[in-house]
Write an enzyme that holds these catalytic residues in place. Structure first.
Site, PDB file in Angstrom:
ATOM      1  N   TYR A  31      10.438  64.097  22.453  1.00 22.24           N
ATOM      2  CA  TYR A  31      10.340  62.687  22.054  1.00 22.24           C
ATOM      3  C   TYR A  31       9.473  61.890  23.008  1.00 22.24           C
ATOM      4  O   TYR A  31       9.160  62.347  24.112  1.00 22.24           O
ATOM      5  CB  TYR A  31      11.728  62.058  21.912  1.00 22.24           C
ATOM      6  CG  TYR A  31      12.399  61.614  23.203  1.00 22.24           C
ATOM      7  CD1 TYR A  31      13.081  62.512  24.009  1.00 22.24           C
ATOM      8  CD2 TYR A  31      12.358  60.278  23.602  1.00 22.24           C
ATOM      9  CE1 TYR A  31      13.699  62.104  25.169  1.00 22.24           C
ATOM     10  CE2 TYR A  31      12.988  59.861  24.771  1.00 22.24           C
ATOM     11  CZ  TYR A  31      13.657  60.773  25.551  1.00 22.24           C
ATOM     12  OH  TYR A  31      14.260  60.360  26.707  1.00 22.24           O
ATOM     13  N   ARG A  50       1.229  63.503  26.011  1.00 21.73           N
ATOM     14  CA  ARG A  50       2.450  64.051  26.623  1.00 21.73           C
ATOM     15  C   ARG A  50       3.325  64.734  25.568  1.00 21.73           C
ATOM     16  O   ARG A  50       3.952  65.764  25.839  1.00 21.73           O
ATOM     17  CB  ARG A  50       3.224  62.948  27.362  1.00 21.73           C
ATOM     18  CG  ARG A  50       4.321  63.508  28.245  1.00 21.73           C
ATOM     19  CD  ARG A  50       4.891  62.470  29.194  1.00 21.73           C
ATOM     20  NE  ARG A  50       5.547  61.383  28.496  1.00 21.73           N
ATOM     21  CZ  ARG A  50       6.003  60.285  29.081  1.00 21.73           C
ATOM     22  NH1 ARG A  50       5.878  60.116  30.389  1.00 21.73           N
ATOM     23  NH2 ARG A  50       6.583  59.333  28.381  1.00 21.73           N
ATOM     24  N   LYS A 149       9.441  66.159  27.980  1.00 18.58           N
ATOM     25  CA  LYS A 149      10.319  65.101  27.463  1.00 18.58           C
ATOM     26  C   LYS A 149      11.005  65.666  26.228  1.00 18.58           C
ATOM     27  O   LYS A 149      10.572  65.449  25.092  1.00 18.58           O
ATOM     28  CB  LYS A 149       9.491  63.853  27.148  1.00 18.58           C
ATOM     29  CG  LYS A 149      10.314  62.588  27.174  1.00 18.58           C
ATOM     30  CD  LYS A 149       9.485  61.375  27.478  1.00 18.58           C
ATOM     31  CE  LYS A 149      10.242  60.090  27.272  1.00 18.58           C
ATOM     32  NZ  LYS A 149      11.466  59.947  28.042  1.00 18.58           N
ATOM     33  N   GLU A 182      13.448  61.501  40.606  1.00 19.99           N
ATOM     34  CA  GLU A 182      13.177  60.321  39.762  1.00 19.99           C
ATOM     35  C   GLU A 182      14.489  59.684  39.332  1.00 19.99           C
ATOM     36  O   GLU A 182      15.566  60.179  39.667  1.00 19.99           O
ATOM     37  CB  GLU A 182      12.357  60.737  38.542  1.00 19.99           C
ATOM     38  CG  GLU A 182      13.029  61.799  37.693  1.00 19.99           C
ATOM     39  CD  GLU A 182      12.210  62.226  36.472  1.00 19.99           C
ATOM     40  OE1 GLU A 182      11.338  61.458  36.040  1.00 19.99           O
ATOM     41  OE2 GLU A 182      12.472  63.323  35.954  1.00 19.99           O
TER      42      GLU A 182
HETATM   43  N1  PDD Z   1      11.894  57.244  29.715  1.00 17.00           N
HETATM   44  N2  PDD Z   1      11.370  59.921  33.964  1.00 17.00           N
HETATM   45  C1  PDD Z   1      12.157  60.168  32.889  1.00 17.00           C
HETATM   46  C2  PDD Z   1      13.180  61.237  33.003  1.00 17.00           C
HETATM   47  C3  PDD Z   1      11.986  59.437  31.708  1.00 17.00           C
HETATM   48  O1  PDD Z   1      12.761  59.689  30.643  1.00 17.00           O
HETATM   49  C4  PDD Z   1      11.012  58.406  31.655  1.00 17.00           C
HETATM   50  C5  PDD Z   1      10.757  57.605  30.424  1.00 17.00           C
HETATM   51  C6  PDD Z   1      10.214  58.175  32.804  1.00 17.00           C
HETATM   52  C7  PDD Z   1       9.128  57.127  32.814  1.00 17.00           C
HETATM   53  O2  PDD Z   1       8.083  57.501  31.949  1.00 17.00           O
HETATM   54  P1  PDD Z   1       7.115  56.414  31.305  1.00 17.00           P
HETATM   55  O3  PDD Z   1       6.529  55.638  32.409  1.00 17.00           O
HETATM   56  O4  PDD Z   1       6.117  57.241  30.575  1.00 17.00           O
HETATM   57  O5  PDD Z   1       7.932  55.551  30.386  1.00 17.00           O
HETATM   58  C8  PDD Z   1      10.414  58.969  33.929  1.00 17.00           C
HETATM   59  C9  PDD Z   1      11.757  56.484  28.490  1.00 17.00           C
HETATM   60  C10 PDD Z   1      11.363  55.071  28.717  1.00 17.00           C
HETATM   61  C11 PDD Z   1      13.032  56.650  27.700  1.00 17.00           C
HETATM   62  O6  PDD Z   1      13.501  57.783  27.631  1.00 17.00           O
HETATM   63  O7  PDD Z   1      13.543  55.676  27.150  1.00 17.00           O
END
Ligand code: PDD
Length: 300
Positions: A31, A50, A149, A182
């Protein structure tokens, strides 16, 4: 809300998917989450890149072209008709007989969830948020690689639940070597003196699109930035700390495990980076508006 299931757009009550879907049975799905600013979908190409990388990691064929998926995303957003919207694209391996063999499914299911996105609370940015260090670890890269993801977020769910039970905003996760990776849905940064630091991808984390943008912005602004590992002790001893994600942007972290970070208030580097990021959003939306308008008209 407007939800697109395999090309059919409905409200949330009508949107449904089979109980034999492998996303539901095994978390066998991928996703992406993005948002719109003033009606323009932010960083669409990066999210698609991605998504395709995640699929490739899972050896999951995607039966829709990038162009068609872009069209479906923009079409769903057009029906939603909100200036500020949340969009989640989910692609599962599909449905079939119950069994681990991926070949049991032959056709993906595509779900696009869109909804009006409220502005984030101003206190996040004005006061900063409190995080905990979770006892649940991020997967090693050799297991379900955190760079993917996927629809398999249970470690992150458990870590978030720990944070919630302790009254914190969210959790920071470590890897098996005890290094900071993270947040549960965000990337983590610290400031030490004039140095800006975030853990490298090799530590086992998702390559956030916001993270990538902040790295670029920092380099362009001659900020001393590096991708370097650090421990929770170094994290707690930082001058500033913040998290980044698409929907949250740049959020100061002012407390970790009950201990104040730096002055205990959002720091100047965090504020500067958020302001640079906001300018970047503005430039992006101005440059993409016309092109996205055309794609949403073009069904080919
Ligand atoms: N989450 N790390 C994880 C584990 C994440 O699920 C996300 C994003 C990020 C940040 O990625 P980005 O800058 O591309 O949004 C880092 C999204 C926002 C979510 O699952 O809702």
């Amino acid at each position: 809300m407007k939800i697109n299931v395999n090309g059919k757009i409905t409200g949330p009550d009508e949107a449904c998917i089979s109980v034999f879907d492998r996303g539901f049975l095994f978390g066998d799905s991928i996703y992406e989450v993005s948002l719109t600013y003033d009606g323009v979908l932010f960083k669409i190409e990066e999210h698609l890149d991605r998504l395709w990388q995640s699929a490739s990691h899972l050896d999951m064929p995607i039966g829709i072209s990038r162009k068609q998926l872009t069209y479906q995303m923009l079409k769903t957003l057009k029906e939603l008709n909100e200036k500020r919207a949340y969009i989640r694209v989910i692609i599962t391996r599909g449905e079939g007989k119950i069994g681990l063999d991926p070949a049991l499914a032959t056709k993906n299911n595509l779900v696009i969830i869109t909804k009006k996105l409220e502005e984030n609370p101003t206190w996040w940015y004005d006061s900063g948020v409190e995080m905990i260090i979770a006892s649940v670890l991020r997967n090693p890269k050799e297991s379900m690689d955190p760079a993917v993801k996927s629809g398999n977020y249970l470690n992150n769910v458990l870590a978030f639940n720990q944070a919630k039970k302790q009254g914190a905003f969210d959790a920071i996760m470590l890897n098996q070597d005890g290094l900071v990776t993270e947040g549960t849905t965000s990337n983590i940064w610290i400031v030490k003196g004039k140095k800006l630091i975030t853990p490298p991808l090799a530590t086992g984390l998702l390559e956030g699109i916001t993270r990538k943008t902040i790295l670029e912005i920092s380099k362009n602004s001659k900020i001393d930035v590096s991708e370097t590992d650090f421990t929770p002790e170094v994290l707690k001893d930082a001058d500033e700390c913040f998290l980044t994600s698409s929907t949250k942007e740049v959020v100061p972290i002012t407390k970790i495990d009950g201990i104040s970070v730096g002055s205990g208030k959002p720091g100047p580097m965090t504020a500067r980076l958020h302001s640079l990021y906001k300018s970047h959003i503005q430039e992006y939306t101005n440059s993409q508006r016309g092109a996205q308008g055309k794609i949403s008209e073009d069904k080919s």
